[in-house]
Design a protein around this motif. Structure first.
Motif, PDB file in Angstrom:
ATOM      1  N   GLU A 213     -18.965  10.015  14.377  1.00 41.99           N
ATOM      2  CA  GLU A 213     -18.255  10.417  15.589  1.00 41.99           C
ATOM      3  C   GLU A 213     -19.184  10.349  16.796  1.00 41.99           C
ATOM      4  O   GLU A 213     -20.349  10.751  16.738  1.00 41.99           O
ATOM      5  N   THR A 214     -18.648   9.839  17.895  1.00 43.45           N
ATOM      6  CA  THR A 214     -19.363   9.777  19.166  1.00 43.45           C
ATOM      7  C   THR A 214     -18.541  10.514  20.209  1.00 43.45           C
ATOM      8  O   THR A 214     -17.320  10.359  20.262  1.00 43.45           O
ATOM      9  N   VAL A 215     -19.201  11.307  21.038  1.00 43.87           N
ATOM     10  CA  VAL A 215     -18.517  12.078  22.075  1.00 43.87           C
ATOM     11  C   VAL A 215     -19.163  11.777  23.418  1.00 43.87           C
ATOM     12  O   VAL A 215     -20.379  11.929  23.581  1.00 43.87           O
ATOM     13  N   ARG A 239     -13.625  11.152  22.555  1.00 37.80           N
ATOM     14  CA  ARG A 239     -14.136  11.105  21.185  1.00 37.80           C
ATOM     15  C   ARG A 239     -13.658   9.835  20.481  1.00 37.80           C
ATOM     16  O   ARG A 239     -12.503   9.437  20.626  1.00 37.80           O
TER      17      ARG A 239
END
Length: 319
Positions: A213-215, A239
């Protein structure tokens, strides 16, 4: 810049209605040089100690801006970006996509999140252009002239102008978020005492190496941190999973194979041309390689680099 005819008030500003996008994609113009392309190709294939990849550049690979310096300064295209020459831009993004790399940049004054399109909309990597730290001199705005939502599948956002668009250079982009200054007049913007509506601030990116996951977070310069996440610019946080940095749809899959080690690096190449289709760290002990068009393909794998051939010159003839 001297290769491009002047088509506006500045050499890098285009507002001539007769403007042809192909006029800035001339043979001989280079986006990245051969040494840079060779580096990116090698970087995409080397995963020593890595589980996710990020590419940093000074400026954006598109022109995600409509108005410059004020509400009366609308441009058809802006060459003050890395959205041209378009063929070179697409080649660079193809290599980033092959590594499922997230793209981070700045320089555009305006904070935006886009998903790049290469052959089609949403088939490229996600990109975050961070805001200017101080934005009281020369603001920029994302403001489609028709003020309509973009095309494609709906994006869940509080902002109106999100979705699929073409920038002024003809590049396909999908807008996810933008942080326009509140006022279209820079003098009014400077005199506003609230200071949270200038569009200036900073970005924070959080990577979860276990889940992928990248935010993307985007905060006003004078934000009230006591407000928590609601203190961010409208439209953030964004996200997504690292797998979304490659948005191509598979036309077929190669037969499942056992990987030489768990979570091995897998590499798919076009056997005939040697072109890298993708290279990333897979999850698990087996892998069923997706392919995106007909051809002959070779699949390799390894602990940190793809050193072992698993499948060689496999033909794909999907209908």
């Amino acid at each position: 810049m001297g290769n491009i005819p002047k088509m506006g008030p500045r050499n890098d500003h285009i507002n001539d209605p007769a403007y042809d996008r192909a006029a800035v994609d001339l043979p001989g113009l280079k986006f990245l040089g051969q040494r840079q392309l060779k580096f990116l190709d090698a970087w995409a294939r080397d995963w020593s100690g890595d589980v996710m990849k990020v590419a940093l550049s000074q400026t954006a690979f598109c022109g995600a801006v409509h108005m410059h310096g004020g509400g009366k300064s609308r441009l058809l295209a802006d060459l003050d970006c890395n959205g041209w020459p378009q063929s070179g831009r697409n080649r660079a993004l193809t290599l980033l996509r092959a590594a499922r790399a997230t793209h981070l940049c700045g320089d555009q004054h305006l904070a935006v999140v886009v998903k790049h399109g290469i052959e089609g909309y949403r088939d490229g990597p996600m990109a975050f252009t961070s805001p200017a730290l101080v934005n009281t001199i020369y603001g920029r705005w994302w403001w489609p002239k028709d003020e309509k939502t973009g095309g494609g599948d709906a994006i869940n956002s509080s902002l109106p102008w999100v979705g699929d668009y073409e920038d002024g250079l003809g590049n396909k982009i999908t807008m996810f978020a933008y942080a326009n200054p509140e006022h279209l007049n820079m003098k009014t913007l400077r005199e506003d005492s609230s200071r949270e509506n200038r569009g200036d601030g900073y970005g924070i990116v959080r990577f979860n190496k276990k889940t992928g996951e990248t935010v993307f977070e985007c905060w006003p310069r004078f934000s009230d941190m006591n407000r928590g996440k609601s203190g961010q610019f409208l439209g953030w946080p964004i996200r997504f999973n690292v797998t979304e940095n490659d948005g191509r749809n598979a036309v077929a899959h190669l037969k499942p194979v056992s990987l030489p080690v768990p979570n091995a690096v897998v590499e798919l190449t076009d056997t005939k041309t040697g072109e890298l289709i993708y290279c990333y760290r897979a999850k698990g002990e087996t892998f069923k390689a997706p392919v995106y068009k007909n051809g002959n393909y070779t699949l390799k794998a390894g602990k940190d680099k793809p050193t072992q051939v698993l499948l060689e010159n496999v033909p794909v003839t999907a209908k």
